[in-house]
Design an enzyme around this catalytic site. Structure first.
Site, PDB file in Angstrom:
ATOM      1  N   ASN A  41       0.877  -1.168   0.000  1.00 11.16           N
ATOM      2  CA  ASN A  41       0.000   0.000   0.000  1.00 11.16           C
ATOM      3  C   ASN A  41       0.919   1.224   0.000  1.00 11.16           C
ATOM      4  O   ASN A  41       1.465   1.597   1.040  1.00 11.16           O
ATOM      5  CB  ASN A  41      -0.896  -0.024   1.245  1.00 11.16           C
ATOM      6  CG  ASN A  41      -1.912   1.101   1.237  1.00 11.16           C
ATOM      7  OD1 ASN A  41      -1.855   2.002   0.402  1.00 11.16           O
ATOM      8  ND2 ASN A  41      -2.846   1.045   2.168  1.00 11.16           N
ATOM      9  N   ARG A  60      -2.189  -2.127  -3.793  1.00 11.74           N
ATOM     10  CA  ARG A  60      -3.467  -1.449  -3.619  1.00 11.74           C
ATOM     11  C   ARG A  60      -3.465  -0.217  -4.536  1.00 11.74           C
ATOM     12  O   ARG A  60      -2.522   0.585  -4.500  1.00 11.74           O
ATOM     13  CB  ARG A  60      -3.622  -1.000  -2.173  1.00 11.74           C
ATOM     14  CG  ARG A  60      -4.864  -0.193  -1.981  1.00 11.74           C
ATOM     15  CD  ARG A  60      -4.883   0.473  -0.637  1.00 11.74           C
ATOM     16  NE  ARG A  60      -6.151   1.161  -0.466  1.00 11.74           N
ATOM     17  CZ  ARG A  60      -6.312   2.222   0.287  1.00 11.74           C
ATOM     18  NH1 ARG A  60      -5.299   2.729   0.947  1.00 11.74           N
ATOM     19  NH2 ARG A  60      -7.492   2.786   0.404  1.00 11.74           N
ATOM     20  N   HIS A  72     -12.572   1.968  -0.621  1.00  9.54           N
ATOM     21  CA  HIS A  72     -12.547   0.943   0.446  1.00  9.54           C
ATOM     22  C   HIS A  72     -13.214  -0.354   0.001  1.00  9.54           C
ATOM     23  O   HIS A  72     -13.651  -1.146   0.838  1.00  9.54           O
ATOM     24  CB  HIS A  72     -13.310   1.426   1.705  1.00  9.54           C
ATOM     25  CG  HIS A  72     -12.625   2.502   2.483  1.00  9.54           C
ATOM     26  ND1 HIS A  72     -13.329   3.455   3.176  1.00  9.54           N
ATOM     27  CD2 HIS A  72     -11.327   2.776   2.702  1.00  9.54           C
ATOM     28  CE1 HIS A  72     -12.491   4.286   3.782  1.00  9.54           C
ATOM     29  NE2 HIS A  72     -11.268   3.883   3.498  1.00  9.54           N
ATOM     30  N   HIS A  81     -17.049   0.927   7.287  1.00 12.67           N
ATOM     31  CA  HIS A  81     -15.592   0.985   7.433  1.00 12.67           C
ATOM     32  C   HIS A  81     -15.292   2.325   8.089  1.00 12.67           C
ATOM     33  O   HIS A  81     -15.402   3.377   7.458  1.00 12.67           O
ATOM     34  CB  HIS A  81     -14.925   0.861   6.057  1.00 12.67           C
ATOM     35  CG  HIS A  81     -13.431   0.972   6.096  1.00 12.67           C
ATOM     36  ND1 HIS A  81     -12.601  -0.096   5.857  1.00 12.67           N
ATOM     37  CD2 HIS A  81     -12.618   2.019   6.382  1.00 12.67           C
ATOM     38  CE1 HIS A  81     -11.335   0.296   5.978  1.00 12.67           C
ATOM     39  NE2 HIS A  81     -11.324   1.574   6.294  1.00 12.67           N
ATOM     40  N   ILE A  82     -14.932   2.284   9.380  1.00 15.52           N
ATOM     41  CA  ILE A  82     -14.754   3.541  10.125  1.00 15.52           C
ATOM     42  C   ILE A  82     -13.330   3.602  10.664  1.00 15.52           C
ATOM     43  O   ILE A  82     -13.003   3.032  11.713  1.00 15.52           O
ATOM     44  CB  ILE A  82     -15.779   3.655  11.288  1.00 15.52           C
ATOM     45  CG1 ILE A  82     -17.195   3.256  10.800  1.00 15.52           C
ATOM     46  CG2 ILE A  82     -15.777   5.066  11.852  1.00 15.52           C
ATOM     47  CD1 ILE A  82     -18.255   3.305  11.889  1.00 15.52           C
ATOM     48  N   ARG A  90     -11.450  14.702   6.506  1.00 17.08           N
ATOM     49  CA  ARG A  90     -12.306  15.027   5.352  1.00 17.08           C
ATOM     50  C   ARG A  90     -13.717  15.391   5.815  1.00 17.08           C
ATOM     51  O   ARG A  90     -14.245  14.774   6.740  1.00 17.08           O
ATOM     52  CB  ARG A  90     -12.372  13.843   4.389  1.00 17.08           C
ATOM     53  CG  ARG A  90     -11.121  13.695   3.538  1.00 17.08           C
ATOM     54  CD  ARG A  90     -11.118  12.403   2.758  1.00 17.08           C
ATOM     55  NE  ARG A  90     -10.270  11.413   3.394  1.00 17.08           N
ATOM     56  CZ  ARG A  90     -10.119  10.156   2.978  1.00 17.08           C
ATOM     57  NH1 ARG A  90     -10.761   9.734   1.916  1.00 17.08           N
ATOM     58  NH2 ARG A  90      -9.320   9.331   3.621  1.00 17.08           N
ATOM     59  N   ASP A 116      -7.531  12.256  15.066  1.00 19.33           N
ATOM     60  CA  ASP A 116      -7.542  10.920  15.669  1.00 19.33           C
ATOM     61  C   ASP A 116      -8.648  10.839  16.734  1.00 19.33           C
ATOM     62  O   ASP A 116      -8.692  11.656  17.653  1.00 19.33           O
ATOM     63  CB  ASP A 116      -6.173  10.668  16.309  1.00 19.33           C
ATOM     64  CG  ASP A 116      -6.006   9.227  16.732  1.00 19.33           C
ATOM     65  OD1 ASP A 116      -5.165   8.534  16.154  1.00 19.33           O
ATOM     66  OD2 ASP A 116      -6.725   8.790  17.674  1.00 19.33           O
ATOM     67  N   MET A 117      -9.516   9.858  16.584  1.00 22.89           N
ATOM     68  CA  MET A 117     -10.686   9.757  17.463  1.00 22.89           C
ATOM     69  C   MET A 117     -10.292   9.661  18.943  1.00 22.89           C
ATOM     70  O   MET A 117     -10.964  10.217  19.805  1.00 22.89           O
ATOM     71  CB  MET A 117     -11.529   8.540  17.045  1.00 22.89           C
ATOM     72  CG  MET A 117     -12.786   8.383  17.835  1.00 22.89           C
ATOM     73  SD  MET A 117     -13.841   9.850  17.793  1.00 22.89           S
ATOM     74  CE  MET A 117     -15.044   9.396  16.566  1.00 22.89           C
ATOM     75  N   GLY A 160     -10.234   0.867  12.208  1.00 28.26           N
ATOM     76  CA  GLY A 160      -9.769   1.334  13.526  1.00 28.26           C
ATOM     77  C   GLY A 160     -10.873   1.655  14.518  1.00 28.26           C
ATOM     78  O   GLY A 160     -10.904   1.108  15.619  1.00 28.26           O
ATOM     79  N   ILE A 161     -11.779   2.532  14.138  1.00 30.85           N
ATOM     80  CA  ILE A 161     -12.845   2.933  15.063  1.00 30.85           C
ATOM     81  C   ILE A 161     -13.945   1.860  15.099  1.00 30.85           C
ATOM     82  O   ILE A 161     -14.444   1.501  16.166  1.00 30.85           O
ATOM     83  CB  ILE A 161     -13.426   4.309  14.661  1.00 30.85           C
ATOM     84  CG1 ILE A 161     -12.316   5.367  14.727  1.00 30.85           C
ATOM     85  CG2 ILE A 161     -14.608   4.690  15.544  1.00 30.85           C
ATOM     86  CD1 ILE A 161     -12.691   6.728  14.153  1.00 30.85           C
ATOM     87  N   GLU A 215     -13.712  -1.308  14.712  1.00 28.84           N
ATOM     88  CA  GLU A 215     -13.299  -2.518  15.440  1.00 28.84           C
ATOM     89  C   GLU A 215     -13.071  -2.255  16.921  1.00 28.84           C
ATOM     90  O   GLU A 215     -13.283  -3.135  17.755  1.00 28.84           O
ATOM     91  CB  GLU A 215     -12.003  -3.082  14.828  1.00 28.84           C
ATOM     92  CG  GLU A 215     -12.205  -3.661  13.444  1.00 28.84           C
ATOM     93  CD  GLU A 215     -10.892  -3.893  12.708  1.00 28.84           C
ATOM     94  OE1 GLU A 215      -9.867  -4.161  13.358  1.00 28.84           O
ATOM     95  OE2 GLU A 215     -10.906  -3.816  11.463  1.00 28.84           O
ATOM     96  N   GLU A 226      -7.468  -6.072   4.286  1.00 30.33           N
ATOM     97  CA  GLU A 226      -7.319  -5.736   2.867  1.00 30.33           C
ATOM     98  C   GLU A 226      -6.064  -6.394   2.276  1.00 30.33           C
ATOM     99  O   GLU A 226      -6.050  -6.778   1.113  1.00 30.33           O
ATOM    100  CB  GLU A 226      -7.244  -4.214   2.707  1.00 30.33           C
ATOM    101  CG  GLU A 226      -8.575  -3.542   3.016  1.00 30.33           C
ATOM    102  CD  GLU A 226      -8.448  -2.109   3.496  1.00 30.33           C
ATOM    103  OE1 GLU A 226      -7.972  -1.907   4.636  1.00 30.33           O
ATOM    104  OE2 GLU A 226      -8.826  -1.203   2.746  1.00 30.33           O
TER     105      GLU A 226
END
Ligand code: ADP
Length: 396
Positions: free
Chosen positions: A8, A89, A178, A206-207, A239, A283-284, A331-332, A334, A383
């Protein structure tokens, strides 16, 4: 069948994973960051070990050389020829690529020619491909497109309601992104739902830093939130997702710092989303930490983020006329048990309910209560594995 690398490549980074195929065993993985800048950071993880170093890496070709030499140093290969396949990818395949494709010089040119569809990604993906073609010319090289899974969208979903010539002459349509992740988790879902994929209606979320949702019917993507480019749809780390397009000229006319449409697009791609609203981070985890310290902007950013995801889930219940399961990944998706709870519990009218215990435990699989009409699944995405499998299919 040899070893396969899943690659990637970003504009200044190269993420990789090495597989023994067809066993699908991960032998090593790593990341080269800050390519083209001073002090590039190199990480290699293998057999419970982590090697980190800082060297100046000027180009993607140098990055690939470094990676190949590391593989030898850490005895993951004895010879470069052991790498018999490399899967790349590629974010945008446009209407040209409906499935993974063996890379030829013509394919490489085509990937470059549609860079306008993913200006941040395709040129970098192409650089990664070129670097490997130079160093490993004998390996089977395959491009795996983020958009391929969405080429099954019906015309009503992929067309925009603008004059037809913009589709016919300028290829303006929804392409999504994605796709590899949405495909993988939807296929994995069959393990938990006891039904063949042909009979399933799924909403995949997909978060991660990038966020997209898809409506999947009978294993085929029938709608997805990203659009002509990956800027569209829900709010993301940096975004904006959807905004009224009239805002763009209005911002140029009123903000002296913005001079062109490109300036606004850059702002919407890199300075918006969680980062733009929280003014803290993309970043959450950082956003949540600030929120817990009472930061109002961080709280608002979180609220907006959840709201946009809920609205897309609701849309896809309509698109599919009901669903068997909502799937969370990346990431978020899961790891974020609070996000899953806030998303689902705020819309339980649709027939789903989270089992708090299972959700908090962070288990993989169904986290819905026994009486929930719609299942809620947590499925880690992979992926890289899809890429390695697609390369394997071309080796045969
Ligand atoms: P990318 O799109 O770059 O692959 P990831 O899928 O790794 O991104 O997702 C990154 C996001 O996941 C970040 O916002 C990060 O804060 C978030 N994240 C990771 N772990 C957790 C967690 N335990 N709780 C909430 N968010 C998390």
């Amino acid at each position: 069948m040899g070893k396969t690398l899943a690659i990637n490549a970003g504009s200044s980074s190269l993420k990789w994973q090495l597989y023994a195929m067809p066993e699908e065993t991960v032998l090593a993985k790593g990341l080269i960051e800050r390519i083209g800048l001073k002090n590039s950071a190199i990480t290699v993880k293998y057999a419970q070990q982590v090697d980190k170093k800082v060297i100046d890496i000027h180009t993607h070709t140098e990055a690939v050389k470094q990676l190949m030499n590391d593989l030898k140093t850490f005895k993951l290969i004895d010879d470069f020829n052991e790498i018999t396949g490399v899967g790349h990818r590629v974010v945008a395949g446009g209407e040209l690529f409906k499935e993974s494709t063996l890379i030829t010089s013509e394919v490489l040119q085509q990937i470059k020619s549609i860079s306008n569809l993913a200006p941040l990604h395709n040129p970098a993906n192409a650089q990664g491909i070129e670097a490997f073609l130079e160093l490993l010319p004998e390996a089977t090289a395959v491009a795996v497109f983020d958009t391929a899974f969405h080429t099954t969208l019906p015309e009503k979903a992929y067309r925009y309601p603008i004059p037809n010539k913009y589709y016919h002459d300028y290829n303006i349509r929804k392409y999504g992104a994605h796709g590899t992740s949405h495909m993988y988790v939807s296929q994995e879902a069959t393990k938990y739902l006891n039904k063949p994929i042909e009979d399933l209606k799924l909403i995949t979320c997909h978060i991660g830093n990038g966020v997209s949702l898809s409506a999947i019917k009978g294993g085929k993507s029938v709608d997805t939130s990203m659009g002509f480019t990956p800027l569209a749809g829900v709010m993301m780390g940096t975004r904006s997702g959807e905004i009224d397009p009239s805002i763009i000229p209005y911002m140029i006319e009123n903000d002296p710092e913005l001079h062109s449409a490109q300036d606004v697009i850059d702002l919407l791609n890199t300075k918006s989303g969680l980062l733009g609203v929280s003014e803290i981070s993309s970043d959450m985890r950082d956003v949540q930490n600030s929120e817990s310290e009472g930061n109002k902007n961080a709280a608002l950013a979180y609220e907006l983020f959840i709201d946009r995801i809920q609205k897309y889930i609701a849309q896809y219940f309509a698109v599919l006329n009901g669903a068997d399961a909502v799937i969370f990944t990346a990431g978020i998706g899961e790891n974020g048990c609070r996000e899953r709870e806030d998303i689902i519990n705020g819309m339980d009218w649709f027939g789903f309910k989270i089992d708090d215990e299972k959700n908090k435990r962070g288990c993989v699989g169904n986290i819905a209560t026994a009486d929930s009409k719609v299942k809620v699944l947590v499925i880690p995405t992979d992926e890289e594995l899809v890429i390695a499998r697609d390369v394997e299919a071309f080796k045969k």
